[in-house]
Design a protein around this motif. Structure first.
Motif, PDB file in Angstrom:
ATOM      1  N   THR A  66      -4.791  -7.618   3.404  1.00  0.00           N
ATOM      2  CA  THR A  66      -3.661  -8.267   2.749  1.00  0.00           C
ATOM      3  C   THR A  66      -2.369  -7.560   3.121  1.00  0.00           C
ATOM      4  OG1 THR A  66      -5.056  -8.912   0.879  1.00  0.00           O
ATOM      5  CG2 THR A  66      -2.667  -8.948   0.536  1.00  0.00           C
ATOM      6  N   LEU A  67      -1.421  -8.329   3.642  1.00  0.00           N
ATOM      7  CA  LEU A  67      -0.112  -7.793   3.992  1.00  0.00           C
ATOM      8  C   LEU A  67       0.846  -8.110   2.851  1.00  0.00           C
ATOM      9  CD1 LEU A  67       1.680  -6.412   6.155  1.00  0.00           C
ATOM     10  CD2 LEU A  67       2.244  -8.713   6.984  1.00  0.00           C
ATOM     11  N   VAL A  68       1.250  -7.075   2.131  1.00  0.00           N
ATOM     12  CA  VAL A  68       2.230  -7.207   1.056  1.00  0.00           C
ATOM     13  C   VAL A  68       3.595  -6.917   1.663  1.00  0.00           C
ATOM     14  CG1 VAL A  68       2.998  -6.298  -1.174  1.00  0.00           C
ATOM     15  CG2 VAL A  68       0.542  -6.558  -0.705  1.00  0.00           C
ATOM     16  N   VAL A  69       4.488  -7.915   1.605  1.00  0.00           N
ATOM     17  CA  VAL A  69       5.754  -7.791   2.322  1.00  0.00           C
ATOM     18  C   VAL A  69       6.880  -8.421   1.505  1.00  0.00           C
ATOM     19  CG1 VAL A  69       5.295  -9.928   3.606  1.00  0.00           C
ATOM     20  CG2 VAL A  69       6.911  -8.271   4.526  1.00  0.00           C
ATOM     21  N   PRO A  70       8.068  -7.818   1.495  1.00  0.00           N
ATOM     22  CA  PRO A  70       9.189  -8.452   0.806  1.00  0.00           C
ATOM     23  C   PRO A  70       9.476  -9.825   1.407  1.00  0.00           C
ATOM     24  CG  PRO A  70       9.726  -6.186   1.412  1.00  0.00           C
ATOM     25  CD  PRO A  70       8.447  -6.535   2.106  1.00  0.00           C
ATOM     26  N   LYS A  71       9.787 -10.783   0.561  1.00  0.00           N
ATOM     27  CA  LYS A  71      10.033 -12.139   1.046  1.00  0.00           C
ATOM     28  C   LYS A  71      11.144 -12.161   2.078  1.00  0.00           C
ATOM     29  CE  LYS A  71      10.315 -16.903  -0.592  1.00  0.00           C
ATOM     30  NZ  LYS A  71       8.977 -17.222  -0.062  1.00  0.00           N
ATOM     31  N   LEU A  72      12.140 -11.296   1.909  1.00  0.00           N
ATOM     32  CA  LEU A  72      13.250 -11.286   2.869  1.00  0.00           C
ATOM     33  C   LEU A  72      12.848 -10.689   4.207  1.00  0.00           C
ATOM     34  CD1 LEU A  72      14.542  -8.159   3.057  1.00  0.00           C
ATOM     35  CD2 LEU A  72      15.355  -8.761   0.795  1.00  0.00           C
ATOM     36  N   GLU A  73      11.739  -9.967   4.246  1.00  0.00           N
ATOM     37  CA  GLU A  73      11.243  -9.399   5.501  1.00  0.00           C
ATOM     38  C   GLU A  73      10.180 -10.289   6.157  1.00  0.00           C
ATOM     39  OE1 GLU A  73      12.298  -6.692   6.971  1.00  0.00           O
ATOM     40  OE2 GLU A  73      13.570  -5.840   5.416  1.00  0.00           O
ATOM     41  N   GLN A  74       9.685 -11.272   5.428  1.00  0.00           N
ATOM     42  CA  GLN A  74       8.579 -12.086   5.932  1.00  0.00           C
ATOM     43  C   GLN A  74       8.869 -12.756   7.272  1.00  0.00           C
ATOM     44  OE1 GLN A  74       7.498 -15.394   3.447  1.00  0.00           O
ATOM     45  NE2 GLN A  74       5.513 -15.689   4.443  1.00  0.00           N
ATOM     46  N   PRO A  75      10.108 -13.228   7.544  1.00  0.00           N
ATOM     47  CA  PRO A  75      10.340 -13.865   8.852  1.00  0.00           C
ATOM     48  C   PRO A  75      10.017 -12.969  10.042  1.00  0.00           C
ATOM     49  CG  PRO A  75      12.121 -14.405   7.345  1.00  0.00           C
ATOM     50  CD  PRO A  75      11.283 -13.365   6.655  1.00  0.00           C
ATOM     51  N   GLY A  76      10.142 -11.657   9.872  1.00  0.00           N
ATOM     52  CA  GLY A  76       9.837 -10.751  10.966  1.00  0.00           C
ATOM     53  C   GLY A  76       8.364 -10.717  11.332  1.00  0.00           C
ATOM     54  N   TYR A  77       7.510 -11.169  10.408  1.00  0.00           N
ATOM     55  CA  TYR A  77       6.070 -11.185  10.650  1.00  0.00           C
ATOM     56  C   TYR A  77       5.549 -12.580  10.970  1.00  0.00           C
ATOM     57  CZ  TYR A  77       6.170  -6.466   8.748  1.00  0.00           C
ATOM     58  OH  TYR A  77       6.450  -5.144   8.537  1.00  0.00           O
ATOM     59  N   VAL A  93       9.614 -10.472  -4.380  1.00  0.00           N
ATOM     60  CA  VAL A  93      11.080 -10.452  -4.411  1.00  0.00           C
ATOM     61  C   VAL A  93      11.538  -9.324  -5.319  1.00  0.00           C
ATOM     62  CG1 VAL A  93      11.283 -12.926  -3.953  1.00  0.00           C
ATOM     63  CG2 VAL A  93      11.190 -12.117  -6.324  1.00  0.00           C
ATOM     64  N   ASP A  94      12.786  -8.955  -5.170  1.00  0.00           N
ATOM     65  CA  ASP A  94      13.335  -7.879  -5.999  1.00  0.00           C
ATOM     66  C   ASP A  94      13.126  -8.176  -7.483  1.00  0.00           C
ATOM     67  OD1 ASP A  94      14.161  -6.691  -3.687  1.00  0.00           O
ATOM     68  OD2 ASP A  94      16.272  -7.253  -3.874  1.00  0.00           O
ATOM     69  N   GLY A  95      12.675  -7.150  -8.182  1.00  0.00           N
ATOM     70  CA  GLY A  95      12.372  -7.311  -9.599  1.00  0.00           C
ATOM     71  C   GLY A  95      10.888  -7.389  -9.867  1.00  0.00           C
ATOM     72  N   GLU A  96      10.098  -7.736  -8.852  1.00  0.00           N
ATOM     73  CA  GLU A  96       8.650  -7.744  -8.992  1.00  0.00           C
ATOM     74  C   GLU A  96       8.084  -6.386  -8.591  1.00  0.00           C
ATOM     75  OE1 GLU A  96       7.686 -12.472  -8.248  1.00  0.00           O
ATOM     76  OE2 GLU A  96       7.442 -11.067  -6.573  1.00  0.00           O
ATOM     77  N   ASP A  97       6.841  -6.149  -8.940  1.00  0.00           N
ATOM     78  CA  ASP A  97       6.189  -4.863  -8.678  1.00  0.00           C
ATOM     79  C   ASP A  97       5.249  -4.994  -7.479  1.00  0.00           C
ATOM     80  OD1 ASP A  97       4.897  -2.458  -8.617  1.00  0.00           O
ATOM     81  OD2 ASP A  97       4.110  -2.559 -10.663  1.00  0.00           O
ATOM     82  N   PRO A  98       5.661  -4.546  -6.275  1.00  0.00           N
ATOM     83  CA  PRO A  98       4.796  -4.691  -5.102  1.00  0.00           C
ATOM     84  C   PRO A  98       3.579  -3.779  -5.149  1.00  0.00           C
ATOM     85  CG  PRO A  98       6.697  -3.359  -4.553  1.00  0.00           C
ATOM     86  CD  PRO A  98       6.932  -3.865  -5.948  1.00  0.00           C
ATOM     87  N   TYR A  99       3.670  -2.677  -5.888  1.00  0.00           N
ATOM     88  CA  TYR A  99       2.559  -1.733  -5.943  1.00  0.00           C
ATOM     89  C   TYR A  99       1.389  -2.333  -6.717  1.00  0.00           C
ATOM     90  CZ  TYR A  99       6.497   1.006  -4.436  1.00  0.00           C
ATOM     91  OH  TYR A  99       7.605   1.430  -3.741  1.00  0.00           O
ATOM     92  N   ALA A 100       1.707  -3.154  -7.714  1.00  0.00           N
ATOM     93  CA  ALA A 100       0.657  -3.870  -8.432  1.00  0.00           C
ATOM     94  C   ALA A 100      -0.027  -4.889  -7.528  1.00  0.00           C
ATOM     95  CB  ALA A 100       1.245  -4.559  -9.661  1.00  0.00           C
TER      96      ALA A 100
END
Length: 373
Positions: A66-77, A93-100
């Protein structure tokens, strides 16, 4: 942003993901957590850098990568064939917890994190997942230091490209120019000859050549001086070149140059010829070191004989005393003994080689003699 250059071999990447999962299980780890960098590029074909926002490939044993990636960075992948690779993409997105999100993607709490993952993310992942953290490097490097055919082709391409730069050295390296002026021209030539950028350029003239990691300076190159040129960079596939040749500006001003350089040349040749499967890394180091020491220059060879190379310029295996790792076919590394006489001059000869089933192949084939310009 992620960086994707060159073709993506889906079957090769899928096999790497599978091997990494198997290696993690054998190491007693429940999941690998890989941040942007060369390990991520090795596994899914995309590099890039880590920032304050978490991007992480969670590779659970027996689960879905699973690739966890910020939505704003997703176009690069977007260029990664994630469906074909079996990789799920989860954005945040900002405000969410990516570590969870990473925790939800892994099974168990024994995680191995990428060696170069920023502490900002390592600590927060540890807090979120709990359990035991370790480094992923010992697991991933066991895969990375055994190059497959496509990786060897890319290293061969890189070696040929840097050889073309050394072949042009007479255009740049001239008496009366500064090291920095020469380095600037070499950097441009590295790109012109097929690299994506110049990763490093060492121009060590006269006494500066006695400092192995000298870069460049405003020192003016003089007649009769020995000059060490160590250069390299990545080609489009991400694999690196690294080659050193030593030059002299006309007749050497020091009367010991020719005899001393002959010792160095013999040491480098002997070490390359000793490369074959089953020989240990430290034995290759000893071959070069013995030739130099027997000639009375042992104290002036001040670094290891070589380092592995691939997506990183320096990686496993290291050709150094104390490394009893036996060479295997597909292991690629430098052979670069040097002799450095403080305050006077220095010299180094470096080739990238790969152990083959029957011996060795060199990716650098410029003359090894002291080149007079």
């Amino acid at each position: 942003m992620a960086t994707i250059t060159g073709p993506i071999d889906v079957s090769a990447l899928r096999a790497r993901l599978d091997r990494a999962s198997t290696a993690a299980e054998q190491a007693g780890v429940d999941a690998l957590l890989i941040s942007p960098g060369s390990d991520l590029r090795y596994l899914i074909g995309a590099g890039g850098d880590s920032f304050e926002r978490l991007t992480c490939l969670a590779l659970p044993v027996g689960g879905t990568p699973t690739l966890v990636v910020p939505k704003l960075e997703q176009p690069g992948y977007a260029g990664i064939p994630t469906d074909e690779l079996g990789v799920e993409v989860v954005t945040w997105v900002d405000g969410e917890d990516p570590y969870a999100l990473v925790k939800a993607a892994v099974k168990g709490d024994r995680t191995a994190v990428a060696d170069m993952m920023p502490a900002l993310h390592t600590i927060k992942l540890g807090n979120a997942i709990g359990g035991k953290q370790s480094l992923a490097g010992p697991i991933i490097r066991e895969l990375r230091m055994r190059k497959d055919a496509s990786e060897i082709d890319a290293l061969r391409k890189a070696g040929q490209a840097i050889d073309r730069v050394h072949a042009r050295m007479g255009e740049f390296l001239r008496v009366g120019r500064t090291e920095r002026e020469v380095a600037k021209d070499i950097a441009a030539a590295i790109v012109e000859e097929g690299h994506t950028f110049a990763d490093f350029v060492i121009v060590g003239s006269g006494p500066n050549g006695a400092s192995p990691h000298h870069r460049d300076s405003d020192r003016v190159i003089e007649a009769g001086e020995v000059v060490v040129i160590d250069i390299g960079g990545p080609v489009a596939e991400g694999y690196n070149s690294d080659s050193t040749r030593t030059y002299v500006m006309g007749e050497p001003k020091h009367d010991d140059v020719w005899d001393t350089y002959a010792v160095l040349q013999a040491a480098q040749k002997a070490a390359v010829e000793a490369v074959k499967p089953g020989v240990t890394c430290e034995q290759i180091d000893a071959v070069a070191r013995t030739v130099i020491a027997d000639a009375g220059f042992g104290e002036f060879f001040v670094h290891r004989t070589g380092h592995g190379i691939g997506l990183d310029v320096h990686e496993e295996p290291y050709i150094v005393s104390g490394n009893a790792l036996p060479l295997e076919a597909g292991m690629a590394f430098s052979v670069e003994p040097g002799i450095y006489l403080p305050g006077r001059w220095g010299a180094r000869i470096e080739d990238i080689v790969v152990a083959t089933e029957n011996g060795v192949e060199s990716f650098n084939n410029r003359p090894h003699e002291l080149v007079v310009l």
